[in-house]
Enzyme design. Structure first.
Site, PDB file in Angstrom:
ATOM      1  N   SER A 108       0.847  -1.482   0.135  1.00 43.61           N
ATOM      2  CA  SER A 108      -0.043  -0.082  -0.045  1.00 43.61           C
ATOM      3  C   SER A 108       0.996   1.233   0.043  1.00 43.61           C
ATOM      4  CB  SER A 108      -1.058  -0.050   1.184  1.00 43.61           C
ATOM      5  OG  SER A 108      -0.151   0.093   2.257  1.00 43.61           O
TER       6      SER A 108
ATOM      7  N   GLU B  39      -9.728   5.124  -9.297  1.00 46.18           N
ATOM      8  CA  GLU B  39      -8.720   4.626  -8.550  1.00 46.18           C
ATOM      9  C   GLU B  39      -9.230   3.778  -7.704  1.00 46.18           C
ATOM     10  OE1 GLU B  39      -6.712   7.479  -6.004  1.00 46.18           O
ATOM     11  OE2 GLU B  39      -5.661   6.079  -5.108  1.00 46.18           O
TER      12      GLU B  39
ATOM     13  N   ILE C 260      -8.794  -9.282   0.263  1.00 47.64           N
ATOM     14  CA  ILE C 260     -10.135  -9.835   0.344  1.00 47.64           C
ATOM     15  C   ILE C 260     -11.063  -8.583  -0.235  1.00 47.64           C
ATOM     16  CG2 ILE C 260     -12.066 -10.816   1.693  1.00 47.64           C
ATOM     17  CD1 ILE C 260      -9.910 -12.428   2.963  1.00 47.64           C
TER      18      ILE C 260
ATOM     19  N   LYS D  41      10.399  -9.669  -9.322  1.00 50.09           N
ATOM     20  CA  LYS D  41       9.598 -10.674  -8.836  1.00 50.09           C
ATOM     21  C   LYS D  41       8.279 -10.081  -8.209  1.00 50.09           C
ATOM     22  CE  LYS D  41      11.019 -14.580  -8.919  1.00 50.09           C
ATOM     23  NZ  LYS D  41      11.190 -15.397 -10.183  1.00 50.09           N
TER      24      LYS D  41
ATOM     25  N   CYS E  94     -11.523  26.874  11.502  1.00 50.81           N
ATOM     26  CA  CYS E  94     -12.893  26.187  12.072  1.00 50.81           C
ATOM     27  C   CYS E  94     -12.555  26.276  13.688  1.00 50.81           C
ATOM     28  CB  CYS E  94     -12.942  24.913  11.491  1.00 50.81           C
ATOM     29  SG  CYS E  94     -14.561  24.249  11.703  1.00 50.81           S
TER      30      CYS E  94
ATOM     31  N   HIS F  47     -13.381  25.971   5.984  1.00 54.33           N
ATOM     32  CA  HIS F  47     -12.083  25.298   5.667  1.00 54.33           C
ATOM     33  C   HIS F  47     -11.540  26.071   4.419  1.00 54.33           C
ATOM     34  CE1 HIS F  47     -12.156  22.184   8.883  1.00 54.33           C
ATOM     35  NE2 HIS F  47     -13.298  22.537   8.652  1.00 54.33           N
TER      36      HIS F  47
ATOM     37  N   GLU G  24      -8.542  25.575   3.238  1.00 51.91           N
ATOM     38  CA  GLU G  24      -7.507  24.617   2.718  1.00 51.91           C
ATOM     39  C   GLU G  24      -8.027  23.685   1.616  1.00 51.91           C
ATOM     40  OE1 GLU G  24      -8.815  24.496   5.798  1.00 51.91           O
ATOM     41  OE2 GLU G  24      -9.011  22.570   6.434  1.00 51.91           O
TER      42      GLU G  24
HETATM   43  N1  GLN Z   1     -15.427  20.719  16.785  1.00 54.26           N
HETATM   44  C1  GLN Z   1     -15.913  22.091  16.056  1.00 54.26           C
HETATM   45  C2  GLN Z   1     -17.461  21.938  15.597  1.00 54.26           C
HETATM   46  O1  GLN Z   1     -18.108  20.903  15.344  1.00 54.26           O
HETATM   47  C3  GLN Z   1     -14.909  22.336  15.025  1.00 54.26           C
HETATM   48  C4  GLN Z   1     -14.930  21.450  13.797  1.00 54.26           C
HETATM   49  C5  GLN Z   1     -13.841  21.774  12.839  1.00 54.26           C
HETATM   50  O2  GLN Z   1     -12.746  22.334  13.372  1.00 54.26           O
HETATM   51  N2  GLN Z   1     -13.790  21.165  11.607  1.00 54.26           N
HETATM   52  O3  GLN Z   1     -17.854  23.085  15.316  1.00 54.26           O
END
Ligand code: GLN
Length: 538
Positions: A14, A142, A150, A191, A383, A509, A511
């Site tokens: 993996s 993928e 299995i 191999k 977050c 988020h 990112e």
């Molecule tokens: N635990 C927090 C919430 O549920 C923040 C969640 C997070 O950081 N993605 O609001």
């Protein structure tokens, strides 16, 4: 055009990087003008990875349409600069859930419901779903896991059936393997590759192309030997050497002509050379930084950097825009306390407090945020990191010592972070958070507005708790400003400090949306502030 299907399987071991090979091939095909998407089939029984601890499977990635998915989808988006969706990640759990629900509805009345054909039919339906949208000319699928497991068997069987159903030129299989190097005899061994191809053959699948992960270049003779033993032509034995960054892989695959080989087998034209200008520009900037900065990533899963995959990649994209090498220091929030914070964070140019759930390590996060606020260190809270910034401000600036999130303390008199009302009656865990893309409106003159250079943005969410609007006036009066709100619900999405070089917390988020060609503006701006901080402290 009839969609073409490419299956990517893995053998020998993996973690060979099937996701990166699939994304690199997709990038090359896209750069030649083809419309491509990538899908991941995961052989575990969880319906999605949303309920998995990041220690188990790394980060949970979130798509625009709110699917909680495998982190490979993040690579697909970062490489292709094109959003994925619910249909791009399928697990065994989801397949079985669908088939069992249909069985309960009576859809198979009278029939015995079996792996073949019912499970394999559902797998095939999911594979063809993306092709049938008409949005893509090529769908790369993928298959998670390693051939011989299995749990992957129904997937390999579905691939076998599809290869039989589709025309020869409409589907092909790429098998990724490893050529281990024996240092005592100074040789690469073929191999395990031969054996893993045999395993595939036992399931009735002949790979068309072999991509061989190797630490050393493969000789012509070796390519011929692998070709002979594995029934492929020598041009279809592709060398995949270890490279300094995953972003080098598309160029390496171009050199190995993986894209050309694929196109000729699929009877597609390869006349346009791939346009990789902006990709190469990114790599040049990434590899020739003018500055070096240290960023502290404060979280509780730091032993496993895969838990923060998208954040780390966003630093790479934004670092290249700033021509800065970003040295990420992973700092365990549980180990930060008042008496060591200066020593732990003192040489950082920026502090990012990571997302997370539950109360482990949160006091360390709050201590780190206080340090960033008081010492003018650029700060970025994501977050849970934003929620902790709100709590830190409430406790240490406004003076509400018991301020907390009701996630950690349900009884506090100052629940500055609280559960959204529509979440209160939800008892089930899977897929029930505020998920996916929501609009956010930005205040003029804010850090966020300057970074994005527009007033309306869409960002992805994954949380249950929110800034509590009941306390908004006191926060504003004391200098923590709400600079981003959801126009419909009025929920606070961004908080900022005014008298600070860069202090911003976001409920979403960012990112997830950073790509090679579109580094995320908030990351770009954060690193810009970190470079300035670094230069000013020299
Ligand atoms: N635990 C927090 C919430 O549920 C923040 C969640 C997070 O950081 N993605 O609001």
């Amino acid at each position: 055009m009839t969609p073409k299907y490419i299956f990517v399987t893995g053998g020998v071991t993996s973690s060979l990087g099937k996701g990166i090979i699939a994304a690199s091939l997709a990038k090359l095909l896209q750069a030649r003008g083809y419309k491509v998407t990538i899908q991941k089939l995961d052989p575990y029984i969880n319906v999605d990875p949303g309920t998995l601890n990041p220690y188990e499977h790394g980060e949970c990635y979130v798509t625009e349409d709110g699917a909680e998915t495998d982190l490979d989808l993040g690579h697909y988006e970062r490489f292709l600069n094109h959003p994925t969706s619910q249909a791009n990640n399928v697990t065994t759990g989801r397949i079985y859930q669908h088939v069992i629900n249909r069985e309960r509805e009576g859809a198979f009345l009278g029939k015995t419901v079996q792996v073949i054909p019912h499970i394999t039919d559902e797998i095939k339906r999911r594979i063809k779903l993306l092709g049938e949208t008409g949005n893509y000319e090529i769908v790369i699928t993928e298959i998670g896991g390693t051939v011989g497991d299995i749990e992957s068997l129904p997937y390999i069987e579905s691939v076998r059936q599809l290869l039989w159903e589709l025309k020869d030129e409409d589907a092909l299989v790429i098998h990724l393997t490893l050529l281990p190097y024996l240092s005592s005899s100074n040789e690469l061994k073929t191999k395990p590759t031969q054996h893993s191809v045999k395993l595939l053959l036992e399931s009735g699948v002949q790979p068309d192309i072999l991509v061989c992960r190797t630490e050393h270049a493969i000789t012509k003779e070796m390519r011929k030997k692998i070709a002979l033993f594995c029934n492929v032509d020598a041009n279809s034995v592709i060398e995949a050497l270890d490279v300094p960054t995953i972003y080098d892989v598309p160029l390496m695959m171009l050199k190995e002509k993986l894209d050309k080989t694929v196109l000729s087998k699929l009877k597609l034209s390869a006349k346009n050379e791939p346009d990789l200008e902006s990709w190469k520009n990114f790599l040049t900037r990434h590899k020739n930084p003018k500055n070096e900065i240290r960023i502290g990533l404060i979280g509780k899963y730091v032993e496993l950097p895969d838990a923060y995959k998208s954040i780390i990649e966003a630093f790479i994209h934004a670092g290249a825009s700033n021509e800065a090498r970003v040295r990420v220091q992973y700092i365990h929030s549980e180990l930060i306390a008042d008496d060591n914070v200066a020593q732990k964070l003192g040489d950082l140019d920026g502090i990012l407090v990571a997302p997370g759930f539950g109360d482990r390590g949160i006091e360390g996060k709050i201590t780190a945020i206080k340090y960033a606020r008081e010492h003018n260190v650029p700060f970025f809270g994501i977050c849970l990191g934003m929620q902790m910034a709100v709590i830190e401000f409430a406790r240490n600036v406004i003076g509400w010592k018991d301020a907390h999130s009701t996630e950690m303390n349900a009884k506090t008199k100052h629940p500055v972070i609280d559960m959204m009302s529509d979440q209160k009656n939800i008892t089930k865990k899977g897929g029930t958070m505020r998920l996916g893309s929501y609009v956010c409106e930005l205040s003029k003159n804010s850090i966020a507005y300057k970074a994005y250079d527009k007033s309306k943005v869409n960002e992805r969410h994954r949380h249950r708790y929110e800034f509590n609007p009941k306390f908004q006036a006191e926060f504003e009066a004391n200098g923590l400003h709400i600079t981003g709100i959801n126009p419909e619900t009025k929920l606070a999405e961004i908080v900022e400090l005014k008298d600070h070089p860069y202090f911003i917390g976001v409920q979403f988020h960012p990112e997830y949306k950073s790509t090679v060609l579109n580094p995320h503006p908030l990351f770009v701006r954060f690193l810009k502030a970190a470079v300035a901080f670094n230069l000013s402290s020299k």
